[in-house]
Each structure stands twice: as C-alpha cells, then as structure tokens.
Design a protein around this motif. Structure first.
Motif, PDB file in Angstrom:
ATOM      1  N   THR A 223       0.806  -1.220   0.000  1.00 45.47           N
ATOM      2  CA  THR A 223       0.000   0.000   0.000  1.00 45.47           C
ATOM      3  C   THR A 223       0.830   1.258   0.000  1.00 45.47           C
ATOM      4  N   HIS A 224       1.703   1.433   1.033  1.00 48.52           N
ATOM      5  CA  HIS A 224       2.548   2.622   1.042  1.00 48.52           C
ATOM      6  C   HIS A 224       3.988   2.239   1.357  1.00 48.52           C
ATOM      7  N   GLU A 239       7.579  -2.178  -4.165  1.00 45.72           N
ATOM      8  CA  GLU A 239       6.853  -1.331  -5.110  1.00 45.72           C
ATOM      9  C   GLU A 239       5.584  -0.864  -4.398  1.00 45.72           C
ATOM     10  N   ALA A 240       5.546   0.421  -4.051  1.00 51.64           N
ATOM     11  CA  ALA A 240       4.441   0.946  -3.260  1.00 51.64           C
ATOM     12  C   ALA A 240       3.397   1.622  -4.132  1.00 51.64           C
ATOM     13  N   ILE A 241       2.148   1.432  -3.767  1.00 54.85           N
ATOM     14  CA  ILE A 241       1.053   2.073  -4.502  1.00 54.85           C
ATOM     15  C   ILE A 241       1.085   3.581  -4.265  1.00 54.85           C
ATOM     16  N   PRO A 252      -2.587   7.943 -12.029  1.00 52.05           N
ATOM     17  CA  PRO A 252      -2.884   6.934 -13.057  1.00 52.05           C
ATOM     18  C   PRO A 252      -1.620   6.325 -13.649  1.00 52.05           C
ATOM     19  N   ALA A 253      -0.582   7.141 -13.778  1.00 54.50           N
ATOM     20  CA  ALA A 253       0.681   6.635 -14.326  1.00 54.50           C
ATOM     21  C   ALA A 253       1.292   5.594 -13.387  1.00 54.50           C
ATOM     22  N   ARG A 254       1.163   5.845 -12.066  1.00 56.65           N
ATOM     23  CA  ARG A 254       1.707   4.889 -11.105  1.00 56.65           C
ATOM     24  C   ARG A 254       0.952   3.568 -11.168  1.00 56.65           C
TER      25      ARG A 254
END
Length: 328
Positions: A223-224, A239-241, A252-254
């Motif tokens: 998540t973070h 890899e964090a949201i 949106p790019a992430r």
C-alpha cells in the motif's frame, strides 16, 4: 443561627497554610519525572512504546501519545499531552514521523529525550515509490554504512527504521542508554533488558535472512512505502502504490506502472495494511487477478494486527512475504 467570623489575620494564616499544603502536595509527585514511584516514560507511537516497555520493565510507567488503532502520521497533540511531555522523566520518539509530536517536544522541552533517528542512519527511499529502481540492484544486505543516501535530519529521509530488525536493535541500544541516564538507580535493569531485546532482534534478523533465502521473486507490491529498509536489508524490491504518506492517492501513471511491474516480475500478491483503507490495494489486485494479504508496518497495534507485539507481527510479516515471494 450563630455564625463564627474569622479575624482577618486568622483567615490570612489559614489561607497561607492551605496554599503551602497544596504546593507541597504538588511538588511531591509532579516535576520529578515519576509516576507511582516509577520513571514516567512517554512514547510517541507504538514502536517506541514497545522499546520503552521491554527495556524499562517494571522500573518504568509507559504511556503513548498515539492511541491503539490510530494512524500515527495524522496525530494532533493536545495541550494536556504537551504538559505530559514537560513532566515526563523520558520522552522516546522518532523525529520526522509525526510533525505535531516534534512541535510539542520543542515547546515542552522535556529534560530527557531519546530520538530514535539519532541512534541509526536514515535513507531516502523515494525513488522506490515511483518504481525508479535499477536492474540488478539488490540492496545493501548486511551493510552498516550507506554512503550516497540521505541521513538523519534529511527532509526526504524514510522514517520507517523499525521495520529493519538491525536498525531497530541499534535504536534499542540508544533507548537503553537514555533510560540509564534518566534513571541511574535502575541502570543494571535497563542494561540487562537491552541485551535480551537486542538478542531477540538479532534472532529475528537471522530468521528473515534464512526464511527469505530461497525465493522465486524479489518484488512485492504494498500500500505505502513503509518497507524500504526491510527490502534493502534482505535484497527485496518494494513497489508501493502510494508514497511514504499512507493516505496519498496514486497517480494513473503509477497504477499503470504497477500493472507492468506485476506482470514482468510475476507478482502474485498485493499487500495492504491494518490502519489505513485497503480499497486501492484490493482494486489493483482485482484488476490483475492477484491475491491480497496483510503486510503490517506496525505503526500501531490494532484489532486486525496478526499478533500481540512487535516480534509476533514481524514474524507474521515474514510468513506473508514467504508466501508472496515463493520462499521455501
């Protein structure tokens, strides 16, 4: 009715005596840094509270500014809590994680303060949030120094040092020393308890190393960005949201980038945590047909935490990572 009137002098003497009694009562239990005969320790949030309780043992009374189940990043300090900081025998906190705590400590000026960031190094894991990792980079497993990274006092530094058992052990030693300084009469107790806790954290570190050694993937999505130190310590890639702020919304790019990463690195799990919304994580997992699981940043112990204390929750995290990364 017979009303007895006091002479002005008698009233004055009585009032003075009452004031002296009140002052004496207050001075006997306030301002000495103790509560019920024990050193009064105020911790900023759970990871600092855990250290104070384990190292202080029966010699301390520990309270936390952040209540159980509350997300610590958003904490606002009340005037009463600021007063508690002034009266505390020791304040244990992590500078840079909770701005309101930093401001309150600066205002309260407690006599004894243990800042976790002063006992270890801090780094900037911001690049990992955007997925700007380098192929073949496996972290700095086992390294004590980390040249080229941000250090304590850096505005961009990642504060989540407690999720690396090695760094957390360094902080534990610093908190132990701070307790000794604040309460020399119980120095031997603090030394003994520090040694025992550091040994337990070293065992936890070895269990992570061996438990994640034979894995089929290095990448995990969460998540973070709370797990940068853990990922670095054990050669993983976080890899964090969202970023270091768990409440921030991903672009949106992430999200598009995470779709690509998940497929390329054969990610099978999207992790969410216990104290913030799991909506985005579950949406991403649904879009990619992946499973979800809890990876707890242990910023607080709530009703959904998989364990009763830091050590137990970290072991639950290890099991979750083993499942997600295909570790044998």
């Amino acid at each position: 009715m017979n009303i007895r009137r006091l002479s002005p002098m008698t009233a004055l003497v009585g009032a003075a005596a009452l004031g002296l009694t009140t002052l004496t009562a207050c001075s006997s239990d306030a301002g000495d840094g103790r509560k019920d005969g024990k050193l009064d320790v105020v911790a900023s949030f759970y990871p600092m509270q855990f250290l104070a309780q384990r190292i202080g043992g029966d010699a301390v009374h520990v309270s936390s500014l952040t209540k159980p189940g509350v997300e610590p990043h958003d904490l606002e300090i009340s005037p009463r809590q600021t007063a508690d900081l002034t009266e505390a025998g020791l304040v244990v906190y992590l500078k840079g994680l909770q701005p309101s705590v930093d401001r309150a400590i600066a205002q309260a000026e407690p006599k004894h303060v243990a800042d976790a960031t002063s006992y270890t190094t801090l780094e900037d894991h911001g690049a990992e949030v955007e997925g700007d990792h380098h192929e073949g980079e496996e972290g700095h497993e086992g390294e004590e120094g980390h040249d080229g990274h941000a250090h304590s006092g850096d505005a961009a530094a990642d504060p989540h040092i407690w999720l690396d058992p090695v760094r957390y052990a360094q902080v534990a030693k610093g908190v132990g020393k701070a307790l000794e300084k604040a309460d020399p009469d119980h120095a031997k107790t603090y030394q003994k308890n520090t040694t025992a806790l550091v040994k337990e954290l070293n065992t936890l570190d070895q269990d992570f190393r061996s438990g994640l050694k034979d894995r089929s993937s290095d990448t995990f999505i969460t998540t973070h960005a709370a797990f940068g130190y853990l990922a670095e310590r054990y050669g993983l890639r976080q890899e964090a949201i969202s970023g270091l702020d768990p409440e921030s919304e991903p672009s949106p790019a992430r999200i598009k980038g995470l779709h690509t990463i998940a497929k390329k690195d054969k990610v099978n799990t999207v992790f969410f945590e216990t104290l913030v919304s799991d909506r985005t994580a579950k949406t991403l997992a649904g879009d990619l047909h992946l499973r979800t699981d809890v990876l707890d940043p242990i910023e607080g112990i709530g009703s959904k935490s998989k364990g009763e204390d830091y050590i137990q929750v970290m072991r639950s995290n290890l099991k979750a990572l083993q499942r997600a990364l295909g570790a044998k």
